[in-house]
Design a protein around this motif. Structure first.
Motif, PDB file in Angstrom:
ATOM      1  N   VAL A  76      10.586  -9.707  -0.719  1.00 17.82           N
ATOM      2  CA  VAL A  76       9.648  -9.089  -0.034  1.00 17.82           C
ATOM      3  C   VAL A  76      10.229  -8.981   1.486  1.00 17.82           C
ATOM      4  O   VAL A  76      10.133  -8.043   2.209  1.00 17.82           O
ATOM      5  N   LEU A  77      10.731 -10.168   1.977  1.00 20.65           N
ATOM      6  CA  LEU A  77      11.378 -10.425   3.472  1.00 20.65           C
ATOM      7  C   LEU A  77      12.467  -9.231   3.604  1.00 20.65           C
ATOM      8  O   LEU A  77      12.548  -8.825   4.614  1.00 20.65           O
TER       9      LEU A  77
ATOM     10  N   TYR B  44      16.178  -5.191  -6.359  1.00 19.83           N
ATOM     11  CA  TYR B  44      16.128  -6.657  -6.145  1.00 19.83           C
ATOM     12  C   TYR B  44      15.798  -7.301  -7.547  1.00 19.83           C
ATOM     13  O   TYR B  44      16.084  -8.376  -7.792  1.00 19.83           O
ATOM     14  N   ILE B  45      14.775  -6.762  -8.070  1.00 19.67           N
ATOM     15  CA  ILE B  45      14.275  -7.068  -9.174  1.00 19.67           C
ATOM     16  C   ILE B  45      15.215  -7.188 -10.497  1.00 19.67           C
ATOM     17  O   ILE B  45      15.308  -8.375 -11.267  1.00 19.67           O
ATOM     18  N   THR B  46      15.983  -6.166 -10.473  1.00 21.67           N
ATOM     19  CA  THR B  46      17.116  -6.268 -11.423  1.00 21.67           C
ATOM     20  C   THR B  46      18.300  -7.366 -11.153  1.00 21.67           C
ATOM     21  O   THR B  46      18.575  -8.172 -11.969  1.00 21.67           O
ATOM     22  N   VAL B  47      18.275  -7.526 -10.101  1.00 22.65           N
ATOM     23  CA  VAL B  47      19.273  -8.659  -9.568  1.00 22.65           C
ATOM     24  C   VAL B  47      18.712 -10.018  -9.666  1.00 22.65           C
ATOM     25  O   VAL B  47      19.385 -11.155 -10.168  1.00 22.65           O
ATOM     26  N   LEU B  48      17.368  -9.892  -9.517  1.00 20.66           N
ATOM     27  CA  LEU B  48      16.726 -11.201  -9.926  1.00 20.66           C
ATOM     28  C   LEU B  48      16.712 -11.530 -11.247  1.00 20.66           C
ATOM     29  O   LEU B  48      16.734 -12.748 -11.686  1.00 20.66           O
TER      30      LEU B  48
ATOM     31  N   LYS C 236       0.818  -1.291   0.192  1.00 18.67           N
ATOM     32  CA  LYS C 236       0.219   0.122   0.064  1.00 18.67           C
ATOM     33  C   LYS C 236       0.804   1.378   0.000  1.00 18.67           C
ATOM     34  O   LYS C 236       0.591   2.230  -0.737  1.00 18.67           O
ATOM     35  N   GLN C 237       1.732   1.275   0.875  1.00 20.36           N
ATOM     36  CA  GLN C 237       2.907   2.465   0.892  1.00 20.36           C
ATOM     37  C   GLN C 237       3.480   2.354  -0.565  1.00 20.36           C
ATOM     38  O   GLN C 237       3.986   3.548  -1.053  1.00 20.36           O
ATOM     39  N   LEU C 238       3.801   1.421  -0.992  1.00 19.53           N
ATOM     40  CA  LEU C 238       4.427   1.472  -2.448  1.00 19.53           C
ATOM     41  C   LEU C 238       3.613   1.971  -3.487  1.00 19.53           C
ATOM     42  O   LEU C 238       4.058   2.932  -4.337  1.00 19.53           O
ATOM     43  N   ARG C 239       2.271   1.677  -3.308  1.00 22.02           N
ATOM     44  CA  ARG C 239       1.459   2.567  -4.513  1.00 22.02           C
ATOM     45  C   ARG C 239       1.182   3.984  -3.921  1.00 22.02           C
ATOM     46  O   ARG C 239       1.078   4.857  -4.977  1.00 22.02           O
ATOM     47  N   LYS C 240       1.419   4.231  -2.792  1.00 17.64           N
ATOM     48  CA  LYS C 240       1.103   5.783  -2.286  1.00 17.64           C
ATOM     49  C   LYS C 240       2.312   6.647  -2.568  1.00 17.64           C
ATOM     50  O   LYS C 240       2.255   7.692  -3.179  1.00 17.64           O
ATOM     51  N   TYR C 241       3.461   6.010  -2.310  1.00 15.97           N
ATOM     52  CA  TYR C 241       4.738   6.671  -2.305  1.00 15.97           C
ATOM     53  C   TYR C 241       5.572   6.090  -3.467  1.00 15.97           C
ATOM     54  O   TYR C 241       6.332   5.238  -3.321  1.00 15.97           O
ATOM     55  N   ASN C 242       5.534   6.450  -4.683  1.00 17.57           N
ATOM     56  CA  ASN C 242       6.152   5.732  -5.921  1.00 17.57           C
ATOM     57  C   ASN C 242       7.627   6.365  -5.732  1.00 17.57           C
ATOM     58  O   ASN C 242       8.465   5.556  -6.698  1.00 17.57           O
ATOM     59  N   ARG C 243       7.969   7.391  -5.221  1.00 11.82           N
ATOM     60  CA  ARG C 243       9.307   7.963  -5.248  1.00 11.82           C
ATOM     61  C   ARG C 243      10.062   7.279  -4.050  1.00 11.82           C
ATOM     62  O   ARG C 243      10.991   8.027  -3.551  1.00 11.82           O
ATOM     63  N   SER C 244       9.486   6.534  -3.198  1.00 10.74           N
ATOM     64  CA  SER C 244       9.949   6.036  -1.886  1.00 10.74           C
ATOM     65  C   SER C 244      11.015   5.172  -2.177  1.00 10.74           C
ATOM     66  O   SER C 244      11.206   4.690  -3.138  1.00 10.74           O
ATOM     67  N   VAL C 245      12.050   5.006  -1.314  1.00  9.83           N
ATOM     68  CA  VAL C 245      13.382   4.387  -1.261  1.00  9.83           C
ATOM     69  C   VAL C 245      12.741   2.810  -1.401  1.00  9.83           C
ATOM     70  O   VAL C 245      13.582   2.132  -2.015  1.00  9.83           O
ATOM     71  N   ILE C 246      11.721   2.635  -0.784  1.00  9.17           N
ATOM     72  CA  ILE C 246      11.207   1.090  -1.061  1.00  9.17           C
ATOM     73  C   ILE C 246      11.108   0.507  -2.329  1.00  9.17           C
ATOM     74  O   ILE C 246      11.428  -0.571  -2.905  1.00  9.17           O
ATOM     75  N   VAL C 247      10.504   1.653  -3.336  1.00 14.70           N
ATOM     76  CA  VAL C 247      10.382   1.348  -4.713  1.00 14.70           C
ATOM     77  C   VAL C 247      11.918   1.103  -5.351  1.00 14.70           C
ATOM     78  O   VAL C 247      12.065   0.301  -5.990  1.00 14.70           O
ATOM     79  N   THR C 248      12.817   1.852  -5.084  1.00 17.24           N
ATOM     80  CA  THR C 248      14.086   2.073  -5.524  1.00 17.24           C
ATOM     81  C   THR C 248      14.501   0.646  -4.992  1.00 17.24           C
ATOM     82  O   THR C 248      15.392  -0.160  -6.132  1.00 17.24           O
TER      83      THR C 248
ATOM     84  N   PHE D  54      11.706 -16.666 -10.220  1.00 21.83           N
ATOM     85  CA  PHE D  54      10.504 -15.765  -9.954  1.00 21.83           C
ATOM     86  C   PHE D  54       9.747 -15.958  -8.454  1.00 21.83           C
ATOM     87  O   PHE D  54       9.806 -15.219  -7.663  1.00 21.83           O
ATOM     88  N   LEU D  55       9.437 -17.485  -8.126  1.00 24.23           N
ATOM     89  CA  LEU D  55       9.127 -17.673  -7.110  1.00 24.23           C
ATOM     90  C   LEU D  55       9.860 -17.488  -6.026  1.00 24.23           C
ATOM     91  O   LEU D  55       9.469 -16.960  -4.710  1.00 24.23           O
ATOM     92  N   VAL D  56      10.852 -18.116  -5.958  1.00 22.73           N
ATOM     93  CA  VAL D  56      11.795 -18.242  -4.617  1.00 22.73           C
ATOM     94  C   VAL D  56      12.597 -16.763  -4.256  1.00 22.73           C
ATOM     95  O   VAL D  56      12.540 -16.153  -3.331  1.00 22.73           O
ATOM     96  N   GLY D  57      12.956 -16.151  -5.338  1.00 21.76           N
ATOM     97  CA  GLY D  57      13.297 -14.733  -5.463  1.00 21.76           C
ATOM     98  C   GLY D  57      12.365 -13.861  -5.100  1.00 21.76           C
ATOM     99  O   GLY D  57      12.974 -12.840  -4.326  1.00 21.76           O
TER     100      GLY D  57
END
Length: 777
Positions: free
Chosen positions: A318-319, A22-26, A5-17, A310-313
């Motif tokens: 998220v954790l 993480y997705i890039t590493v994945l 929910k925070q991710l959708r609200k604050y799209n410039r947050s560090v959590i998005v970065t 995709f599944l394990v990564g």
């Protein structure tokens, strides 16, 4: 769920970065899996093509060995005596010759049975139109019915293959036997017999294409065939309909290689190799679907690997995202509470943290900058008070020095004053109403150069005092007086050398005495001021020590510029003799300033007296001269504006040179007018017998010797010679054009005595007047 929910609200947050990171590493192992798939596909494809190429090489060796055997067999047939002797037989054949036919068939049968890939052997004798095989004989027409290219091939077209002078080649044909046709390959070669002059014969080896290619190695998935140089299929291991259509020999250009073509609407790899004997192309067609079948299992493994990533990564992302964000959230709350800042979530947490920290350090830096600015001002003021001697009690003084980071390692002090006499490269700097900027810039550079030059030998503290850079030099405790003196000279020399070479800046450096007390700084400063004032005597760009200017250390000295010397200088200048005037100036300055110091007041007095003498001399010369003295020669302002004695001496020399040059020019003009008047007088009184040097001297009120010497100095010719040459020029004209006697000519040109005329004429012309007249007539 809260984090998303925070991710959708604050799209410039560090959590998005972080999530993007993480997705890039994945994606890295996924991309690696895809790359490995394509590499494996290419490797399988390469290995399959390589094995196919090896089969083609084996096929080439197998078929070429058979073809080489045919060439060897043709040589053996040519060496057979029965076959070679029958080439000379003419029709019709006799019974003995029919017996020879039987023997030739026996021999051909033996050759055929020894090579099982040969279907039939024919020997064609063009001389007797006889064709002999392993079982019977016929004519060429009979052979045409059994062996030809196509069903519609004419006999003439067929016969043209064997009418060449020398036949040697392979041709695909059809063998007709009992109404059935079989594709064959025919190797025809002319037989060369040992007996010259025998009629030619041709041997034909008939091979079924299936037997030709059956011994070649096979690939279970490849279609192999032979293509001749005319793009005809010689033999194939499969149905020709499954082979690539419209494949030309020219498409397979290299000795061996691989091309890709569509075969039955499916892409296939066409590998080929060229026979070194016939030039045929041995071709293998491998469907591209073969590679895909081999890669099917690998493709399944890749998809399973991507799904696991995709599944394990995703779960791990998220954790870790939740775990790593908690410390930042606590830090944001702490900073917001401490600095009164509010994080609204509209920007990145890192930006908020960076802005808060930067705001804190900016305020701290501004406070430090303002403090340093005031500290530099107070420090400069403290150094000026030390130089002037306006200092407080010792306890308060040491506290002030420590507060402004001024540390004296010993009680040995000396003051150096540096005055900029020439700005060099900085001359044009600060012309737009900011002329003081070049002095500030030079003083800043000088301070840094002084500190670098002092290095570890002394401590340097500088400030500006009345447009002069004042430096307090503090020596080390362990330094001897000799070392202090050497250090002082080295620092001064290095600074002067650097400023002169790098910036063309001229410095005057004045040094006071060294004192062993902090209160002696003021005394050393005043001594350095006195030494700097002595620049008026020594000139700019000097290194001046106070002790070298002390009058009490020198013998008694009197001011030297007596009236007699002044009058002598005026007289020499008026005569235009610059060399003597320069020598007098050098003597005056040498007696006043060489060998012992002169007081500054006396030096100033001499400078003003010399300027006054020069002004009086220039005015007197200007008044007595026939022409007015140029305006720039009367400008003596540079003399009065001289700052020191050497400059005054140079300006005096410049003015003296200008005035003396003008006087000499005035004299030369006066003498030039006099010489012109003398020449004009000689021209007007040339016929007067009394015309001589004495008469001319009386007319111009000069002695004969002086006017004669003056005339020769300016014309290069003696005055008497000019008179004689002028008279003789007129005499020669009279002798040429008038019938006058020598006596008459002598009288007309001013000679009272004819013998004098004759002697003078012979001296200048090399002959007598009479001889000259005869020669002219």
């Amino acid at each position: 769920m809260i984090m998303f929910k925070q991710l959708r609200k604050y799209n410039r947050s560090v959590i998005v970065t972080w999530l993007i990171s993480y997705i890039t590493v994945l994606m890295v192992p996924i991309l690696i899996s895809i790359v490995l798939y394509f590499i494996t596909y290419q490797q399988v494809k390469t290995e399959t093509n390589r094995s196919n190429a090896l089969l083609l090489e084996q096929m080439e060796m197998s078929i070429d060995s058979k073809l080489k055997g045919l060439e060897q067999l043709s040589l053996e047939i040519a060496l057979n005596r029965n076959i070679s002797s029958f080439s000379s037989v003419d029709p019709p054949l006799s019974d003995a010759q029919y017996y020879d036919l039987f023997q030739i068939s026996e021999s051909l049968r033996t050759y055929k049975n020894a090579n099982d890939y040969i279907e039939q052997i024919y020997v064609m004798y063009t001389n007797s139109d006889t064709v002999i095989s392993t079982y019977d004989h016929m004519n060429r027409q009979g052979l045409f019915q059994k062996l030809r290219q196509q069903d519609d091939t004419s006999f003439e077209q067929w016969n043209s293959l064997f009418e060449r002078k020398y036949v040697n080649g392979y041709t695909p044909m059809t063998f007709w036997d009992g109404g059935t046709s079989t594709p064959v390959v025919v190797f025809a070669r002319s037989l060369v017999f040992n007996t010259p002059g025998q009629p030619p014969a041709i041997v034909l080896f008939v091979m079924k294409d299936s037997k030709l290619i059956e011994s070649a190695p096979r690939h279970p998935d490849a279609r192999m065939f032979i293509l001749d140089t005319e793009s005809r299929y010689i033999a194939a291991q499969t149905d020709p309909g499954l082979l690539p259509q419209h494949l030309s020999y020219g498409e397979l250009r290299d000795q061996q290689g691989i091309v890709y073509k569509d075969v039955q609407e499916q892409q296939a790899a066409v590998s080929y190799i060229t026979s070194k004997i016939t030039g045929w192309k041995y071709v293998s067609v491998l469907p591209a679907s073969l590679f895909n079948e081999k890669m099917q299992y690998m493709r399944k493994l890749i998809w399973i690997s991507i799904g696991m990533c995709f599944l394990v990564g995703g779960v791990i992302c998220v954790l870790f995202l939740r775990k790593n964000y908690m410390p930042i959230q606590v830090m944001l709350q702490s900073l917001s509470h401490k600095f009164g800042l509010r994080f609204d979530g509209g920007s990145s947490e890192y930006s908020f943290l960076q802005g808060a920290i930067q705001h804190y350090f900016t305020e701290k830096e501004d406070m430090r900058a303002r403090l340093d600015q005031h500290r530099n001002t107070i420090r400069a003021h403290l150094i000026r008070r030390l130089l002037k001697g306006s200092i407080e009690k010792e306890a308060l003084l040491h506290e002030s020095l420590a507060a402004h980071h001024i540390e004296f390692s010993s009680d040995r002090f000396v003051v150096i004053l540096m005055s900029v006499d020439g700005f060099g490269k900085f001359e044009q700097y600060g012309q737009n109403g900011l002329s003081d900027q070049k002095e500030q810039m030079l003083h800043f550079i000088l301070t840094n150069v002084l500190v670098d030059a002092a290095a570890d030998d002394a401590a340097i503290y500088t400030t500006e005092m009345n447009d002069v850079l004042a430096c307090i030099v503090n020596f080390h405790k362990s330094d001897s007086e000799e070392r202090e003196r050497l250090t002082l000279h080295r620092i001064s020399a290095q600074v002067r050398e650097f400023m002169q070479e790098q910036m063309q800046v001229e410095l005057t450096i004045a040094v006071g005495e060294v004192y062993s007390d902090i209160y002696g700084i003021a005394q050393s400063y005043h001594e350095a001021l006195d030494a700097l004032e002595y620049r008026i005597v020594l000139g700019s760009g000097q290194f001046i020590r106070y002790r070298d200017t002390q009058l009490n250390q020198a013998p008694p000295h009197h001011y030297y510029f007596p009236l007699s010397v002044e009058q002598q200088l005026i007289y020499v200048v008026k005569s235009g003799n610059y060399a003597k005037a320069e020598a007098l100036i050098e003597d005056i300055f040498q007696k006043n300033f060489t060998g012992h110091p002169v007081s500054v007041p006396l030096a100033k007095c001499l400078m003003y007296n010399m300027a006054s003498t020069m002004l009086n001399t220039v005015d007197e010369v200007s008044v007595t001269g026939k022409r007015s003295l140029e305006a720039h020669l009367l400008d003596v302002e540079p003399l009065l504006s001289c700052e020191h004695v050497p400059q005054m001496k140079e300006q005096l020399k410049v003015k003296l040179s200008q005035v003396c040059s003008w006087i000499q020019a005035e004299k030369r003009d006066h003498h030039r007018y006099l010489i012109e008047d003398v020449q004009r007088y000689i021209e007007n009184h040339l016929h007067d017998p009394n015309l001589n040097i004495s008469m001319i001297g009386d007319v111009f009120r000069m002695t004969p010797s002086y006017i004669s010497r003056l005339y020769k100095d300016h014309t290069g010719e003696a005055l008497l010679d000019t008179i004689n040459r002028s008279r003789l020029a007129e005499a020669k004209n009279l002798l040429k054009h008038n019938k006058l006697t020598v006596n008459e000519v002598a009288g007309r040109v001013g000679y009272a005595d004819v013998s004098t005329f004759v002697r003078t004429f012979k001296k200048f012309e090399g002959m007598t007047p009479g001889a000259f007249q005869k020669a002219a007539q």
